[in-house]
Each structure stands twice: as structure tokens, then as C-alpha cells.
Design a protein around this motif. Sequence first.
Motif, PDB file in Angstrom:
ATOM      1  N   LEU A  33       0.946  -1.048   0.031  1.00  0.00           N
ATOM      2  CA  LEU A  33       0.101  -0.150   0.047  1.00  0.00           C
ATOM      3  C   LEU A  33       0.994   1.233  -0.012  1.00  0.00           C
ATOM      4  CD1 LEU A  33      -2.830   1.079   0.122  1.00  0.00           C
ATOM      5  CD2 LEU A  33      -2.669   0.944   2.578  1.00  0.00           C
ATOM      6  N   GLU A  34       0.930   1.922  -1.118  1.00  0.00           N
ATOM      7  CA  GLU A  34       1.741   3.137  -1.222  1.00  0.00           C
ATOM      8  C   GLU A  34       0.868   4.389  -1.259  1.00  0.00           C
ATOM      9  OE1 GLU A  34       4.144   6.125  -1.464  1.00  0.00           O
ATOM     10  OE2 GLU A  34       5.157   4.276  -1.292  1.00  0.00           O
ATOM     11  N   SER A  35       1.029   5.555  -0.960  1.00  0.00           N
ATOM     12  CA  SER A  35       0.511   6.674  -0.936  1.00  0.00           C
ATOM     13  C   SER A  35       0.789   7.544  -2.171  1.00  0.00           C
ATOM     14  CB  SER A  35       0.796   7.545   0.515  1.00  0.00           C
ATOM     15  OG  SER A  35       2.282   7.942   0.406  1.00  0.00           O
ATOM     16  N   LYS A  36       2.053   7.358  -2.649  1.00  0.00           N
ATOM     17  CA  LYS A  36       2.448   7.970  -3.984  1.00  0.00           C
ATOM     18  C   LYS A  36       1.900   7.528  -5.105  1.00  0.00           C
ATOM     19  CE  LYS A  36       6.087  10.557  -1.265  1.00  0.00           C
ATOM     20  NZ  LYS A  36       7.608  10.706  -1.211  1.00  0.00           N
ATOM     21  N   SER A  37       1.948   8.366  -6.269  1.00  0.00           N
ATOM     22  CA  SER A  37       1.610   7.622  -7.560  1.00  0.00           C
ATOM     23  C   SER A  37       2.678   6.661  -8.084  1.00  0.00           C
ATOM     24  CB  SER A  37       1.418   8.883  -8.512  1.00  0.00           C
ATOM     25  OG  SER A  37       2.622   9.535  -8.722  1.00  0.00           O
ATOM     26  N   LYS A  38       3.754   6.704  -7.600  1.00  0.00           N
ATOM     27  CA  LYS A  38       4.719   5.803  -8.040  1.00  0.00           C
ATOM     28  C   LYS A  38       5.534   5.138  -6.877  1.00  0.00           C
ATOM     29  CE  LYS A  38       8.266   9.505  -8.762  1.00  0.00           C
ATOM     30  NZ  LYS A  38       9.092  10.476  -9.533  1.00  0.00           N
ATOM     31  N   MET A  39       6.394   4.117  -6.957  1.00  0.00           N
ATOM     32  CA  MET A  39       6.863   3.324  -6.011  1.00  0.00           C
ATOM     33  C   MET A  39       8.280   3.965  -5.892  1.00  0.00           C
ATOM     34  SD  MET A  39       4.794   0.918  -4.912  1.00  0.00           S
ATOM     35  CE  MET A  39       3.257   0.788  -5.196  1.00  0.00           C
ATOM     36  N   GLY A  40       8.990   3.740  -4.915  1.00  0.00           N
ATOM     37  CA  GLY A  40      10.464   4.344  -4.654  1.00  0.00           C
ATOM     38  C   GLY A  40      10.780   4.934  -3.403  1.00  0.00           C
ATOM     39  N   GLY A  41       9.737   5.574  -2.831  1.00  0.00           N
ATOM     40  CA  GLY A  41      10.084   6.367  -1.571  1.00  0.00           C
ATOM     41  C   GLY A  41      10.958   7.389  -2.204  1.00  0.00           C
ATOM     42  N   GLN A  42      11.821   7.856  -1.191  1.00  0.00           N
ATOM     43  CA  GLN A  42      12.817   8.946  -1.471  1.00  0.00           C
ATOM     44  C   GLN A  42      13.654   8.752  -2.711  1.00  0.00           C
ATOM     45  OE1 GLN A  42      14.907  10.424   2.385  1.00  0.00           O
ATOM     46  NE2 GLN A  42      13.940   9.023   3.221  1.00  0.00           N
ATOM     47  N   VAL A  43      14.049   7.345  -2.907  1.00  0.00           N
ATOM     48  CA  VAL A  43      14.740   6.958  -4.223  1.00  0.00           C
ATOM     49  C   VAL A  43      14.380   7.563  -5.371  1.00  0.00           C
ATOM     50  CG1 VAL A  43      15.900   5.025  -5.140  1.00  0.00           C
ATOM     51  CG2 VAL A  43      15.827   5.219  -2.765  1.00  0.00           C
ATOM     52  N   ALA A  44      13.074   7.293  -5.552  1.00  0.00           N
ATOM     53  CA  ALA A  44      12.298   7.649  -6.658  1.00  0.00           C
ATOM     54  C   ALA A  44      12.526   9.272  -6.980  1.00  0.00           C
ATOM     55  CB  ALA A  44      10.769   7.395  -6.402  1.00  0.00           C
ATOM     56  N   ASP A  45      12.900  10.116  -6.094  1.00  0.00           N
ATOM     57  CA  ASP A  45      13.183  11.512  -6.657  1.00  0.00           C
ATOM     58  C   ASP A  45      14.670  11.513  -7.194  1.00  0.00           C
ATOM     59  OD1 ASP A  45      10.752  12.072  -5.923  1.00  0.00           O
ATOM     60  OD2 ASP A  45      11.198  12.467  -3.934  1.00  0.00           O
ATOM     61  N   TYR A  46      15.480  10.820  -7.054  1.00  0.00           N
ATOM     62  CA  TYR A  46      17.068  10.816  -7.314  1.00  0.00           C
ATOM     63  C   TYR A  46      17.216  10.193  -8.643  1.00  0.00           C
ATOM     64  CZ  TYR A  46      18.041  12.542  -2.686  1.00  0.00           C
ATOM     65  OH  TYR A  46      17.963  13.356  -1.382  1.00  0.00           O
ATOM     66  N   HIS A  47      18.290  10.635  -9.366  1.00  0.00           N
ATOM     67  CA  HIS A  47      18.489   9.946 -10.612  1.00  0.00           C
ATOM     68  C   HIS A  47      19.533   8.960 -10.567  1.00  0.00           C
ATOM     69  CE1 HIS A  47      18.795   9.530 -14.964  1.00  0.00           C
ATOM     70  NE2 HIS A  47      20.344   9.741 -14.801  1.00  0.00           N
ATOM     71  N   GLU A  48      20.890   9.545 -10.004  1.00  0.00           N
ATOM     72  CA  GLU A  48      22.056   8.282  -9.896  1.00  0.00           C
ATOM     73  C   GLU A  48      21.837   7.463  -8.899  1.00  0.00           C
ATOM     74  OE1 GLU A  48      24.154   8.524 -12.393  1.00  0.00           O
ATOM     75  OE2 GLU A  48      23.730  10.640 -13.272  1.00  0.00           O
ATOM     76  N   MET A  49      22.567   6.352  -9.083  1.00  0.00           N
ATOM     77  CA  MET A  49      22.486   5.271  -8.007  1.00  0.00           C
ATOM     78  C   MET A  49      23.924   4.644  -8.451  1.00  0.00           C
ATOM     79  SD  MET A  49      21.417   3.478  -5.591  1.00  0.00           S
ATOM     80  CE  MET A  49      20.003   4.466  -5.291  1.00  0.00           C
ATOM     81  N   GLU A  50      25.043   4.708  -7.559  1.00  0.00           N
ATOM     82  CA  GLU A  50      25.924   4.099  -7.792  1.00  0.00           C
ATOM     83  C   GLU A  50      26.609   3.254  -6.671  1.00  0.00           C
ATOM     84  OE1 GLU A  50      28.403   7.209 -10.891  1.00  0.00           O
ATOM     85  OE2 GLU A  50      28.890   7.174  -8.696  1.00  0.00           O
ATOM     86  N   ASN A  51      25.813   3.053  -5.594  1.00  0.00           N
ATOM     87  CA  ASN A  51      26.554   2.378  -4.683  1.00  0.00           C
ATOM     88  C   ASN A  51      25.602   1.235  -3.896  1.00  0.00           C
ATOM     89  OD1 ASN A  51      24.445   3.888  -3.403  1.00  0.00           O
ATOM     90  ND2 ASN A  51      25.245   4.711  -1.810  1.00  0.00           N
TER      91      ASN A  51
END
Length: 404
Positions: A33-51
Motif C-alpha cells: 500500500l503506497e500513498s504516492k503515485s509511483k513506487m520508490g519512496g525517497q529514491v524515486a526522486d533521485y537519478h544517479e545510483m552508484e552504491n
Amino acid sequence: MSEVYDLLIIGGGPAGLSSAIYGSRSKLKTLVLESKSKMGGQVADYHEMENYPGVVDTTAPELVESFEEHARKFGTEFAKGEVKELELDGFIKTVKTKKGEEYKAKSIVLATGAEPRKLGCEGEAEFKGKGVSYCATCDADFFHDLHVVVVGNGNSAIEEAIYLTKFAAKVTIIVIHEEGKMDAEKLFQERAYANDKIEFVWNSTLQEVKGEGIVETAVLKNVKTGEKTEMDCDGIFIFIGRVPSTDFLEDTDVELTEGGYIKADEDMKTTVPGVYAAGDVRDKVVRQVVTAAGDGATAAVMAQSYLEAEEHWRDNVLKTDKQVVVAFWNPTQDDSLNTLQDIEELGVEADETKKLVKIDTYRNRLITNRYNITKVPTVLIIESGEEVERVENPTEEELARILN
């Protein structure tokens, strides 16, 4: 009665989605159950993922999408809704949303996260993920040999500023207090003062963020004079605290810290049986995608163990018409083994009016704690779901008395 899920996960970030993967793969009927329109939480607002370990070339949205796809592959269901109220008494729990939907579940994982506290200044939201960041560990590597600004003066702000100096050419810390005064502990202050890459701007706040597509300028305001100045920079890191998303838990028995985070042990268990916490909403030190995913996996595994123990107990002890002999034992103790042997010799398992249930106190802490078992072996006699007799360290004579 509406459909009952085995596992209901509140929050669709890395912790929630990881929990969904493990829950669904274990054949638990699982809902996210997610309150926002897309999944991901805080991560969904960022672009790069290197770690994220083992994933060398990806973006944050791509990683989250793969999390969701993985969960759907195993049969996870998804729904949108912001939780308003929880009813956690009893085995079947109820989740109510602000729009009036109700969901029922036997176990719940709370993975609602914690949002970085925002300044609310002009340009902050516009440039989030484009130079404005709330996590040095996540984004420091993007600012090699560049100038970054840090807003905040508590322990986390100063510690993150020091960490940033491993990458950036210059770090300017914006402090709202007078020169020489910070909220951070003296140890952090001394380390910051001793670092040649760190400079301070006192009596000031961040008023505005400017740039063409990416951060280029920080507009500062002197809180004493009201004077505004512009500072060229390549990035702005804001560390003024975090706000856990736990308002909906205020009227429940889920225990929170003074800061509003959920208290949970290393097994992700909260103070309510069958309710678990995972990710940034939990009271913890390290808040990264990989640690959130680990929390989620642990929570789902523990929820599965809880359901197995609870349902076995309900079906074989609370709902049976027979007299139930419950032997709490430890396989490493001779006394426990002797007691089980004595019970078998008394023919309990052959008696059609009785049922023998063995509880390993090490593996099944849920039932052990519920019945306040402090010594093993202990034998309980349960009839119609109620305890009618208890004997600790029973002798052969005592066993013969209570079993005949």
C-alpha cells in the motif's frame, strides 16, 4: 468479511518492495500500500545510483522499477492509499485509508520511511536531485573537485560536511548562529575547524537556490542584518533533521522514540505482535537503499515465522475440542528430553481425547513469551483455549497426575 492478506506492507520504497519480494516468494498473500503515485519512496526522486552492491550501471528509478517488477513476478498486489488509522488488536489487523478503504491482514510491515526536513526556500524543490541533496553518502561522489554548500550545524550536518571534503574541493557550511557557536558536539566542531577544505558563513540561512537546469548559486540571508548575498556553488546539501512518517501510529501500541521513529529490534519486531518496521522509519543509524532492502527482507522472513507459529497454535491448540498438553522444551537440555520421554511413555499421543504440542522455546519465542515461560521444561494443560494447569520442571509423579 473482506479479503485477508497474509502480509500487508505500508510503503513502496526499497524496504517495502524488498519485503514484498520475500513475502510473495514465500507464498504469502502480499499487498503493498503506497500513498504516492509511483513506487520508490525517497529514491524515486533521485537519478544517479552508484552504491547498490552488484549493480554497477543503473539509475535510481531503474533500480526501483526492477524492485517492483521483481515483486510483481512473485504475485505481489499493489494499491494506492494513504493510511489514516490502524487497528492492531487481535490476529486479524485492519488498515484504514484517508479515502475510506479498508484492508485486513494477519501481519503488517511498516515501511513508510523518513523524509529529510526541508527548508522550504525558493528553488529547493525545483533543484532536488539536480544539485540539491539530503545525503552526502549517496551523492558526494558527484562533486569531485567542486564547491558544495552545507546547510545545518548539528552532528549530522558537520559529520556529513567532513565526509564531503573527501570528494569536494571546498565545503562551505552555512550556520544560523553567531560565529563559533554550533549545535554539534565539540568533537565534530573541532574536526571541522581543523579541516582546511571547510569554511563557515555565520548568522545566515539559505534563502534561495538558483541555476539553469542544475544548481549554480546559493542565495544567503544574514539573519541579523537581513542582507542577501549570492555564492557560486555546484551543489547544496541540506542537513536540518529528518521527519519519520509515523503520524498514523499515534493511537496504536507501536512504540516510538521521542523523535517519532519506530522502536524495533534486530528482527524488525515492533512492540505489537505481527507488526514489523523496516527502512528509514525504524530507529537506526545507517539509512541507505541497501540497508533498507535488508530490513525489508528480514521483516518478511520474521512475518512468515510469526504466521506459521500463530496459525499452528490457533489451529492445534486454541480451536481444538481436545485437551492440549503443551510441552515447552529446549533440545539442548537433558531435563527437557527426559520430560518429553516421560510424556510419551504415559501414552498422551495415543489418547484420542488429548493432543500433544511441543514448543521449542528457542525457535518459538512468540508463544513462549505470550505464556510467560521462564523455565524449561514447563508443561501446560489447555482446555477450550484456556490454560487450566501449569507445572514447571515436572517430576514423573506430577506428569502422571496432570495427564491422567
